[in-house]
Write a protein that holds these residues in place. Structure first.
Motif, PDB file in Angstrom:
ATOM      1  N   LYS A  57       0.814  -1.232   0.000  1.00 53.09           N
ATOM      2  CA  LYS A  57       0.000   0.000   0.000  1.00 53.09           C
ATOM      3  C   LYS A  57       0.834   1.263   0.000  1.00 53.09           C
ATOM      4  O   LYS A  57       0.355   2.312  -0.430  1.00 53.09           O
ATOM      5  N   HIS A  58       2.061   1.193   0.489  1.00 55.29           N
ATOM      6  CA  HIS A  58       2.914   2.380   0.433  1.00 55.29           C
ATOM      7  C   HIS A  58       3.924   2.280  -0.717  1.00 55.29           C
ATOM      8  O   HIS A  58       3.965   3.147  -1.580  1.00 55.29           O
ATOM      9  N   PHE A  59       4.726   1.210  -0.720  1.00 51.61           N
ATOM     10  CA  PHE A  59       5.822   1.183  -1.694  1.00 51.61           C
ATOM     11  C   PHE A  59       5.331   0.856  -3.106  1.00 51.61           C
ATOM     12  O   PHE A  59       5.626   1.595  -4.051  1.00 51.61           O
ATOM     13  N   GLY A  79       1.191  17.100   0.374  1.00 49.72           N
ATOM     14  CA  GLY A  79       0.514  16.298   1.401  1.00 49.72           C
ATOM     15  C   GLY A  79       1.130  14.907   1.446  1.00 49.72           C
ATOM     16  O   GLY A  79       0.434  13.893   1.502  1.00 49.72           O
ATOM     17  N   ALA A  80       2.460  14.874   1.429  1.00 47.78           N
ATOM     18  CA  ALA A  80       3.197  13.609   1.260  1.00 47.78           C
ATOM     19  C   ALA A  80       3.209  12.762   2.525  1.00 47.78           C
ATOM     20  O   ALA A  80       3.569  11.583   2.468  1.00 47.78           O
ATOM     21  N   GLY A  81       2.856  13.331   3.663  1.00 45.98           N
ATOM     22  CA  GLY A  81       2.873  12.548   4.904  1.00 45.98           C
ATOM     23  C   GLY A  81       4.268  11.998   5.156  1.00 45.98           C
ATOM     24  O   GLY A  81       5.249  12.743   5.222  1.00 45.98           O
ATOM     25  N   ALA A  82       4.375  10.688   5.240  1.00 48.14           N
ATOM     26  CA  ALA A  82       5.680  10.046   5.459  1.00 48.14           C
ATOM     27  C   ALA A  82       6.456   9.878   4.147  1.00 48.14           C
ATOM     28  O   ALA A  82       7.415   9.107   4.095  1.00 48.14           O
ATOM     29  N   GLY A  83       6.020  10.579   3.097  1.00 45.11           N
ATOM     30  CA  GLY A  83       6.823  10.590   1.861  1.00 45.11           C
ATOM     31  C   GLY A  83       6.298   9.707   0.750  1.00 45.11           C
ATOM     32  O   GLY A  83       7.082   9.240  -0.093  1.00 45.11           O
ATOM     33  N   PHE A  84       4.984   9.535   0.700  1.00 44.35           N
ATOM     34  CA  PHE A  84       4.390   8.699  -0.357  1.00 44.35           C
ATOM     35  C   PHE A  84       3.484   9.528  -1.245  1.00 44.35           C
ATOM     36  O   PHE A  84       2.606  10.232  -0.730  1.00 44.35           O
ATOM     37  N   PRO A  85       3.745   9.467  -2.566  1.00 44.02           N
ATOM     38  CA  PRO A  85       4.646   8.567  -3.289  1.00 44.02           C
ATOM     39  C   PRO A  85       6.059   9.094  -3.501  1.00 44.02           C
ATOM     40  O   PRO A  85       6.884   8.417  -4.119  1.00 44.02           O
ATOM     41  N   VAL A 100       9.008  17.063  -1.360  1.00 47.16           N
ATOM     42  CA  VAL A 100       7.816  16.596  -0.657  1.00 47.16           C
ATOM     43  C   VAL A 100       7.418  17.676   0.336  1.00 47.16           C
ATOM     44  O   VAL A 100       8.276  18.303   0.966  1.00 47.16           O
ATOM     45  N   VAL A 101       6.122  17.897   0.446  1.00 47.47           N
ATOM     46  CA  VAL A 101       5.645  18.954   1.336  1.00 47.47           C
ATOM     47  C   VAL A 101       4.523  18.410   2.206  1.00 47.47           C
ATOM     48  O   VAL A 101       3.688  17.623   1.740  1.00 47.47           O
ATOM     49  N   ASP A 102       4.544  18.809   3.461  1.00 52.42           N
ATOM     50  CA  ASP A 102       3.440  18.450   4.348  1.00 52.42           C
ATOM     51  C   ASP A 102       3.245  19.562   5.376  1.00 52.42           C
ATOM     52  O   ASP A 102       4.186  20.280   5.728  1.00 52.42           O
ATOM     53  N   ALA A 103       2.000  19.670   5.841  1.00 53.75           N
ATOM     54  CA  ALA A 103       1.648  20.717   6.804  1.00 53.75           C
ATOM     55  C   ALA A 103       2.007  20.319   8.235  1.00 53.75           C
ATOM     56  O   ALA A 103       1.943  21.159   9.132  1.00 53.75           O
ATOM     57  N   HIS A 129       8.162  22.052   5.118  1.00 53.34           N
ATOM     58  CA  HIS A 129       7.050  22.097   6.071  1.00 53.34           C
ATOM     59  C   HIS A 129       6.234  23.354   5.793  1.00 53.34           C
ATOM     60  O   HIS A 129       6.635  24.464   6.164  1.00 53.34           O
ATOM     61  N   THR A 130       5.116  23.176   5.131  1.00 52.91           N
ATOM     62  CA  THR A 130       4.227  24.311   4.898  1.00 52.91           C
ATOM     63  C   THR A 130       2.846  23.782   4.532  1.00 52.91           C
ATOM     64  O   THR A 130       2.682  22.624   4.173  1.00 52.91           O
ATOM     65  N   ARG A 131       1.877  24.671   4.640  1.00 54.24           N
ATOM     66  CA  ARG A 131       0.526  24.329   4.196  1.00 54.24           C
ATOM     67  C   ARG A 131       0.413  24.820   2.758  1.00 54.24           C
ATOM     68  O   ARG A 131       0.577  26.019   2.500  1.00 54.24           O
ATOM     69  N   ALA A 149      -0.227  13.963  -5.829  1.00 50.68           N
ATOM     70  CA  ALA A 149      -0.657  13.753  -4.447  1.00 50.68           C
ATOM     71  C   ALA A 149      -1.388  12.430  -4.368  1.00 50.68           C
ATOM     72  O   ALA A 149      -2.010  11.988  -5.344  1.00 50.68           O
ATOM     73  N   ARG A 150      -1.292  11.815  -3.193  1.00 48.94           N
ATOM     74  CA  ARG A 150      -2.063  10.608  -2.922  1.00 48.94           C
ATOM     75  C   ARG A 150      -2.777  10.800  -1.595  1.00 48.94           C
ATOM     76  O   ARG A 150      -2.171  11.257  -0.620  1.00 48.94           O
ATOM     77  N   ALA A 151      -4.048  10.446  -1.558  1.00 45.61           N
ATOM     78  CA  ALA A 151      -4.835  10.495  -0.312  1.00 45.61           C
ATOM     79  C   ALA A 151      -4.766  11.868   0.335  1.00 45.61           C
ATOM     80  O   ALA A 151      -4.620  11.991   1.547  1.00 45.61           O
ATOM     81  N   PHE A 152      -4.820  12.915  -0.483  1.00 48.40           N
ATOM     82  CA  PHE A 152      -4.633  14.268   0.023  1.00 48.40           C
ATOM     83  C   PHE A 152      -5.931  15.062  -0.042  1.00 48.40           C
ATOM     84  O   PHE A 152      -6.394  15.607   0.950  1.00 48.40           O
TER      85      PHE A 152
HETATM   86  C1  LIG Z   1      -3.893  11.075   4.398  1.00 46.35           C
HETATM   87  S1  LIG Z   1      -2.320  11.824   4.438  1.00 46.35           S
HETATM   88  C2  LIG Z   1      -1.594  11.146   2.986  1.00 46.35           C
HETATM   89  C3  LIG Z   1      -0.111  11.045   3.083  1.00 46.35           C
HETATM   90  C4  LIG Z   1       0.594  10.419   1.884  1.00 46.35           C
HETATM   91  N1  LIG Z   1       0.366  11.194   0.665  1.00 46.35           N
HETATM   92  C5  LIG Z   1       0.171   8.982   1.677  1.00 46.35           C
HETATM   93  O1  LIG Z   1      -0.502   8.700   0.692  1.00 46.35           O
HETATM   94  O2  LIG Z   1       0.534   8.132   2.516  1.00 46.35           O
HETATM   95  C6  LIG Z   1      -2.621  13.514   3.992  1.00 46.35           C
HETATM   96  C7  LIG Z   1      -1.473  14.432   4.387  1.00 46.35           C
HETATM   97  O3  LIG Z   1      -1.749  15.739   3.867  1.00 46.35           O
HETATM   98  C8  LIG Z   1      -1.245  16.681   4.793  1.00 46.35           C
HETATM   99  N2  LIG Z   1      -1.914  17.959   4.496  1.00 46.35           N
HETATM  100  C9  LIG Z   1      -3.225  18.275   4.641  1.00 46.35           C
HETATM  101  N3  LIG Z   1      -3.479  19.518   4.155  1.00 46.35           N
HETATM  102  C10 LIG Z   1      -2.284  19.990   3.677  1.00 46.35           C
HETATM  103  C11 LIG Z   1      -1.876  21.177   3.021  1.00 46.35           C
HETATM  104  N4  LIG Z   1      -2.745  22.151   2.709  1.00 46.35           N
HETATM  105  N5  LIG Z   1      -0.584  21.309   2.657  1.00 46.35           N
HETATM  106  C12 LIG Z   1       0.302  20.345   2.927  1.00 46.35           C
HETATM  107  N6  LIG Z   1      -0.026  19.183   3.523  1.00 46.35           N
HETATM  108  C13 LIG Z   1      -1.290  19.002   3.898  1.00 46.35           C
HETATM  109  C14 LIG Z   1      -1.550  16.079   6.148  1.00 46.35           C
HETATM  110  O4  LIG Z   1      -0.708  16.604   7.151  1.00 46.35           O
HETATM  111  C15 LIG Z   1      -1.290  14.595   5.872  1.00 46.35           C
HETATM  112  O5  LIG Z   1       0.031  14.238   6.205  1.00 46.35           O
END
Ligand SMILES: C[S@@+](CC[C@H](N)C(=O)[O-])C[C@H]1O[C@@H](n2cnc3c(N)ncnc32)[C@H](O)[C@@H]1O
Length: 218
Positions: A57-59, A79-85, A100-103, A129-131, A149-152
């Motif tokens: 599911k990740h790799f 919205g890469a979270g732990a860096g996926f994809p 990769v960017v995440d909030a 690190h930014t929104r 983006a995935r799951a974002f």
């Molecule tokens: C469900 S996770 C998905 C993480 C990864 N893409 C994955 O598929 O495993 C969504 C991520 O989006 C980040 N996020 C939500 N709104 C954001 C924004 N406006 N800018 C950056 N990151 C954001 C959250 O912090 C979270 O880590």
């Protein structure tokens, strides 16, 4: 899971998905899984912790979109979270400039830490690190050939946000859990003055879970 079993799963999965990676990539992904699960015990990075599931599911789900980034010079993973994809894509195609960017700061902290691990093949990956709100310069984000983006966000919101980060001639890539019809994808694109470039449904190789990836251009 030992390195040999892990390598077998990545090999089988890549064959099923029709993608290829260099021979050193499975070993690096195996080390990345070790880091992910070690960090996940202290920092909440992912709800997926069973090793077979992390592999699929990740790799593998990240590597599945290699065809959509092939030929690009740069990728922005929002919205890469732990860096996926983004991280598996960087490992598989080392010449890609990946950001990769995440909030959430602790997730970006993890990504920065693994980027610094010698021999993982992530050197040069930028973690920010930014929104993301569609203002690349103010947010310190580059424009990229592939904005992914995935799951974002759901597709309409993603198509509203992502084009702001496109380099000239680039594609917005949407990884979707549930396949939409080509007509629906085209309608969503046209509403925003975008064109559908490609749409491809695939299944994850072990669970058979359905996925779709679609690319859009200005
Ligand atoms: C469900 S996770 C998905 C993480 C990864 N893409 C994955 O598929 O495993 C969504 C991520 O989006 C980040 N996020 C939500 N709104 C954001 C924004 N406006 N800018 C950056 N990151 C954001 C959250 O912090 C979270 O880590």
């Amino acid at each position: 899971m030992d390195n040999a079993r892990f390598g077998d799963l990545i090999g089988q999965g890549c064959r099923a998905l029709g993608v290829t990676v260099g021979e050193d990539v499975p070993g690096r992904l195996h080390r990345l899984m070790g880091e992910l699960l070690k960090w996940n015990a202290k920092v909440n990075l992912t709800a997926i912790t069973a090793e077979e599931e992390v592999v699929e599911k990740h790799f593998l789900d990240s590597l599945a979109v290699l065809p959509e980034v092939e030929g690009a010079g740069s990728v922005l993973d929002v919205g890469a979270g732990a860096g996926f994809p983004g991280l598996p894509l960087k490992m598989a195609r080392p010449s890609l400039a990946v950001t990769v960017v995440d909030a959430v700061g602790k997730k970006v902290g993890y990504v920065k830490a693994v980027v610094a691990v010698a021999g993982l093949g992530l050197t040069g990956t930028k973690a920010v690190h930014t929104r993301a709100e569609g203002k690349p310069e103010a947010e310190g984000l580059p424009r990229a050939d592939r904005v992914i983006a995935r799951a974002f966000m759901d597709l309409p919101d993603w198509l509203d946000l992502a084009p702001a980060y496109l380099a000239e001639g680039g594609h917005v890539v949407a990884m979707l859990g549930k396949a939409l019809s080509e007509d629906e994808l085209k309608a969503q694109a046209e509403k925003r003055g975008l064109k559908l470039v490609s749409a491809r449904a695939y299944r994850l190789p072990f669970s058979g879970a359905e996925r779709q990836v679609a690319a859009f251009a200005k």
